[in-house]
Design an enzyme around this catalytic site. Structure first.
Site, PDB file in Angstrom:
ATOM      1  N   LYS A 237      38.121 -89.908  -2.553  1.00 45.92           N
ATOM      2  CA  LYS A 237      37.564 -89.491  -3.140  1.00 45.92           C
ATOM      3  C   LYS A 237      36.239 -89.242  -3.448  1.00 45.92           C
ATOM      4  O   LYS A 237      35.590 -88.569  -3.982  1.00 45.92           O
ATOM      5  CB  LYS A 237      37.597 -91.126  -3.997  1.00 45.92           C
ATOM      6  CG  LYS A 237      39.241 -91.245  -5.111  1.00 45.92           C
ATOM      7  CD  LYS A 237      39.837 -90.715  -5.517  1.00 45.92           C
ATOM      8  CE  LYS A 237      40.829 -91.422  -6.779  1.00 45.92           C
ATOM      9  NZ  LYS A 237      40.919 -90.189  -7.354  1.00 45.92           N
TER      10      LYS A 237
ATOM     11  N   LEU B 283      44.117 -93.754 -17.203  1.00 45.69           N
ATOM     12  CA  LEU B 283      43.183 -93.439 -17.701  1.00 45.69           C
ATOM     13  C   LEU B 283      43.648 -91.393 -18.757  1.00 45.69           C
ATOM     14  O   LEU B 283      42.680 -91.344 -19.291  1.00 45.69           O
ATOM     15  CB  LEU B 283      41.835 -93.152 -15.799  1.00 45.69           C
ATOM     16  CG  LEU B 283      42.051 -94.814 -15.624  1.00 45.69           C
ATOM     17  CD1 LEU B 283      40.793 -93.850 -14.576  1.00 45.69           C
ATOM     18  CD2 LEU B 283      41.202 -95.521 -16.420  1.00 45.69           C
TER      19      LEU B 283
ATOM     20  N   TYR C  88      42.509 -93.215   0.995  1.00 42.69           N
ATOM     21  CA  TYR C  88      41.824 -93.525  -0.330  1.00 42.69           C
ATOM     22  C   TYR C  88      39.950 -93.315  -0.749  1.00 42.69           C
ATOM     23  O   TYR C  88      40.106 -92.285  -1.414  1.00 42.69           O
ATOM     24  CB  TYR C  88      42.226 -94.174  -1.265  1.00 42.69           C
ATOM     25  CG  TYR C  88      42.041 -94.457  -2.786  1.00 42.69           C
ATOM     26  CD1 TYR C  88      43.020 -93.514  -3.418  1.00 42.69           C
ATOM     27  CD2 TYR C  88      40.385 -94.963  -3.231  1.00 42.69           C
ATOM     28  CE1 TYR C  88      42.797 -93.730  -4.751  1.00 42.69           C
ATOM     29  CE2 TYR C  88      40.123 -95.520  -5.439  1.00 42.69           C
ATOM     30  CZ  TYR C  88      41.073 -94.473  -5.677  1.00 42.69           C
ATOM     31  OH  TYR C  88      41.647 -94.672  -6.828  1.00 42.69           O
TER      32      TYR C  88
ATOM     33  N   ASP D 171      51.763 -83.445 -15.903  1.00 42.23           N
ATOM     34  CA  ASP D 171      51.991 -84.143 -14.784  1.00 42.23           C
ATOM     35  C   ASP D 171      52.984 -84.794 -14.287  1.00 42.23           C
ATOM     36  O   ASP D 171      54.375 -83.794 -14.755  1.00 42.23           O
ATOM     37  CB  ASP D 171      52.187 -85.985 -15.864  1.00 42.23           C
ATOM     38  CG  ASP D 171      51.691 -87.181 -15.130  1.00 42.23           C
ATOM     39  OD1 ASP D 171      52.439 -87.857 -14.414  1.00 42.23           O
ATOM     40  OD2 ASP D 171      50.939 -87.903 -15.529  1.00 42.23           O
TER      41      ASP D 171
ATOM     42  N   PHE E 216      40.117-100.641 -13.887  1.00 40.70           N
ATOM     43  CA  PHE E 216      40.193-100.057 -15.367  1.00 40.70           C
ATOM     44  C   PHE E 216      41.332-100.958 -15.228  1.00 40.70           C
ATOM     45  O   PHE E 216      42.028-100.373 -14.100  1.00 40.70           O
ATOM     46  CB  PHE E 216      39.811 -98.580 -15.258  1.00 40.70           C
ATOM     47  CG  PHE E 216      38.837 -98.410 -15.748  1.00 40.70           C
ATOM     48  CD1 PHE E 216      37.698 -97.606 -14.755  1.00 40.70           C
ATOM     49  CD2 PHE E 216      38.192 -98.023 -17.000  1.00 40.70           C
ATOM     50  CE1 PHE E 216      36.277 -98.122 -15.363  1.00 40.70           C
ATOM     51  CE2 PHE E 216      37.319 -97.930 -17.908  1.00 40.70           C
ATOM     52  CZ  PHE E 216      36.046 -97.760 -17.139  1.00 40.70           C
TER      53      PHE E 216
ATOM     54  N   SER F 294      49.617 -91.179 -18.122  1.00 38.34           N
ATOM     55  CA  SER F 294      49.284 -92.798 -17.782  1.00 38.34           C
ATOM     56  C   SER F 294      48.119 -93.125 -18.017  1.00 38.34           C
ATOM     57  O   SER F 294      47.524 -92.007 -17.397  1.00 38.34           O
ATOM     58  CB  SER F 294      50.561 -93.085 -16.681  1.00 38.34           C
ATOM     59  OG  SER F 294      49.626 -94.402 -15.830  1.00 38.34           O
TER      60      SER F 294
HETATM   61  N1  LIG Z   1      42.359 -98.114 -12.481  1.00 41.56           N
HETATM   62  C1  LIG Z   1      41.087 -97.224 -11.621  1.00 41.56           C
HETATM   63  O1  LIG Z   1      40.475 -98.688 -11.408  1.00 41.56           O
HETATM   64  C2  LIG Z   1      40.642 -96.396 -11.074  1.00 41.56           C
HETATM   65  C3  LIG Z   1      39.508 -96.909 -10.662  1.00 41.56           C
HETATM   66  C4  LIG Z   1      39.028 -95.708  -9.850  1.00 41.56           C
HETATM   67  C5  LIG Z   1      39.368 -94.633  -9.573  1.00 41.56           C
HETATM   68  N2  LIG Z   1      40.995 -94.167 -10.087  1.00 41.56           N
HETATM   69  C6  LIG Z   1      41.530 -92.499 -10.562  1.00 41.56           C
HETATM   70  O2  LIG Z   1      41.456 -93.176 -11.805  1.00 41.56           O
HETATM   71  C7  LIG Z   1      42.668 -92.047 -11.395  1.00 41.56           C
HETATM   72  C8  LIG Z   1      44.003 -92.038 -12.985  1.00 41.56           C
HETATM   73  O3  LIG Z   1      44.534 -93.716 -12.401  1.00 41.56           O
HETATM   74  P1  LIG Z   1      45.518 -94.583 -13.036  1.00 41.56           P
HETATM   75  O4  LIG Z   1      44.977 -95.210 -12.952  1.00 41.56           O
HETATM   76  O5  LIG Z   1      45.381 -93.785 -14.411  1.00 41.56           O
HETATM   77  O6  LIG Z   1      46.592 -94.643 -12.509  1.00 41.56           O
HETATM   78  P2  LIG Z   1      48.447 -94.281 -12.930  1.00 41.56           P
HETATM   79  O7  LIG Z   1      48.717 -94.204 -11.885  1.00 41.56           O
HETATM   80  O8  LIG Z   1      48.297 -95.130 -13.713  1.00 41.56           O
HETATM   81  O9  LIG Z   1      48.286 -92.897 -13.424  1.00 41.56           O
HETATM   82  C9  LIG Z   1      48.039 -91.786 -12.579  1.00 41.56           C
HETATM   83  C10 LIG Z   1      49.141 -90.960 -13.155  1.00 41.56           C
HETATM   84  O10 LIG Z   1      48.541 -89.153 -12.289  1.00 41.56           O
HETATM   85  C11 LIG Z   1      50.767 -89.054 -11.877  1.00 41.56           C
HETATM   86  N3  LIG Z   1      49.559 -87.872  -9.907  1.00 41.56           N
HETATM   87  C12 LIG Z   1      50.740 -89.018  -9.224  1.00 41.56           C
HETATM   88  N4  LIG Z   1      50.275 -88.024  -8.686  1.00 41.56           N
HETATM   89  C13 LIG Z   1      50.476 -86.726  -8.498  1.00 41.56           C
HETATM   90  C14 LIG Z   1      51.531 -85.304  -8.870  1.00 41.56           C
HETATM   91  N5  LIG Z   1      51.640 -84.328  -7.241  1.00 41.56           N
HETATM   92  N6  LIG Z   1      51.395 -84.296  -9.533  1.00 41.56           N
HETATM   93  C15 LIG Z   1      51.437 -84.762 -10.378  1.00 41.56           C
HETATM   94  N7  LIG Z   1      50.557 -85.857 -11.506  1.00 41.56           N
HETATM   95  C16 LIG Z   1      51.227 -87.391 -10.407  1.00 41.56           C
HETATM   96  C17 LIG Z   1      51.435 -90.068 -12.675  1.00 41.56           C
HETATM   97  O11 LIG Z   1      52.555 -89.906 -12.603  1.00 41.56           O
HETATM   98  C18 LIG Z   1      50.874 -91.077 -13.360  1.00 41.56           C
HETATM   99  O12 LIG Z   1      50.873 -90.770 -14.548  1.00 41.56           O
HETATM  100  C19 LIG Z   1      43.400 -91.204 -10.428  1.00 41.56           C
HETATM  101  O13 LIG Z   1      43.045 -90.956  -9.976  1.00 41.56           O
HETATM  102  C20 LIG Z   1      43.205 -92.650  -9.207  1.00 41.56           C
HETATM  103  O14 LIG Z   1      42.285 -92.609  -8.664  1.00 41.56           O
HETATM  104  C21 LIG Z   1      41.593 -95.580 -10.919  1.00 41.56           C
END
Ligand SMILES: NC(=O)c1ccc[n+]([C@@H]2O[C@H](COP(=O)([O-])OP(=O)(O)OC[C@H]3O[C@@H](n4cnc5c(N)ncnc54)[C@H](O)[C@@H]3O)[C@@H](O)[C@H]2O)c1
Length: 254
Positions: free
Chosen positions: A164, A17, A160, A36, A193, A15
């Site tokens: 991080k 990023l 959170y 995942d 994002f 999913s």
């Molecule tokens: N989207 C943003 O704006 C943003 C900003 C800063 C940081 N981040 C970080 O980037 C990373 C990706 O975020 P995203 O927005 O793509 O989120 P998302 O929810 O689209 O994807 C996260 C993925 O992680 C998987 N996941 C969650 N817990 C898990 C586990 N215990 N074992 C295996 N897989 C697991 C989920 O199934 C999912 O596919 C995260 O660490 C998030 O904190 C995102």
């Protein structure tokens, strides 16, 4: 290191990023091992048959990650890197309407975001360290995902931000530990994002975040994160650091 013909593990690769990174790396000719709980979309494999491996994996489980790496290497070849994206969000004030914040929720966020990141990093690094060095004695690279909440935590982001902040703090000690193995370590701290993680937020909160981004005045696209992850593999001088990717956003308290 160029990505073509290399095998890279991507946690959270089903999913947001992580999925954008997997697609970009596949387009560069890499093979990807997806760590995942959820399965990747079938469209990810189209045109890249035989270069994607996934089995349901909880990043906090030693057994799951060991088994994924062993089976992934069997099928796709020696592991050369990992992009560690799996993570969860949580918002709760330390003292709110229902009293003190939930300790179980705090533990869970640390468990997935920080301990899960370290678990994948250590087992991926162990696998990478066994392989022959390439140009410049490099064996591989790790890219971990923090957030600008590591530095600009908003109201309700204690768990959170702590998780991080921990990921950002890993960049230098891991880069120093792994230098002897020719493995580089960097952290990307994204701003905001457009991903499924944001599906649940209100239009009001979304607009308030966009208002705070100086330029470009919009949410980031997942492929812009993936492009920086690619660069972190390709530029051997990049090591032991955390890169903000945020359009100059410095988040306010709320
Ligand atoms: N989207 C943003 O704006 C943003 C900003 C800063 C940081 N981040 C970080 O980037 C990373 C990706 O975020 P995203 O927005 O793509 O989120 P998302 O929810 O689209 O994807 C996260 C993925 O992680 C998987 N996941 C969650 N817990 C898990 C586990 N215990 N074992 C295996 N897989 C697991 C989920 O199934 C999912 O596919 C995260 O660490 C998030 O904190 C995102």
């Amino acid at each position: 290191m160029q990505l073509a013909n290399q095998t890279i593990l991507i946690s959270g690769g089903s999913s947001g990023l992580g999925a954008a990174t997997a697609r970009r790396f596949l387009d560069q000719g890499a093979s990807v091992i997806i760590a995942d709980l959820a399965s990747p979309d079938v469209t990810m494999v189209e045109g890249h048959e035989g270069r994607v491996f996934h089995q349901p994996t909880d990043v906090t489980s030693e057994e799951d990650v060991r088994s994924l790496i062993a089976e992934g290497e069997n099928r796709l070849g020696p592991l050369r890197g990992a992009v560690i994206c799996a993570g969860i969000a949580h918002a709760e004030r330390i003292v709110g309407r229902n009293g003190a914040a939930s300790l179980d929720a705090f533990r869970k966020v640390i468990e997935v975001n920080l301990i899960g990141t370290f678990n994948v990093a250590r087992l991926a690094a162990k696998a990478i360290s066994k392989h022959e060095p390439m140009a410049d004695e490099e064996r591989g690279a790790l890219v971990m995902t923090a957030s600008i909440a590591a530095f600009d935590g908003q109201i309700g982001q204690a768990a959170y931000s702590a998780s991080k902040g921990g990921v950002a703090a890993l960049a230098l000690p891991l880069a120093r530990d792994l230098a002897r193995h020719g493995i580089r370590v960097n952290v990307i701290a994204p701003g905001v994002f457009e991903t499924p993680m944001f599906d649940g937020i209100s239009d009001e909160f979304r607009d308030s975040l966009i208002q705070q981004i100086p330029f470009p005045h919009r949410l980031g696209h997942a492929d812009e994160f993936a492009a920086l992850a690619q660069h972190a593999f390709e530029n051997i001088m990049l090591n032991g650091t955390t890169l903000r990717l945020d359009g100059a956003l410095r988040m306010a308290a709320k």
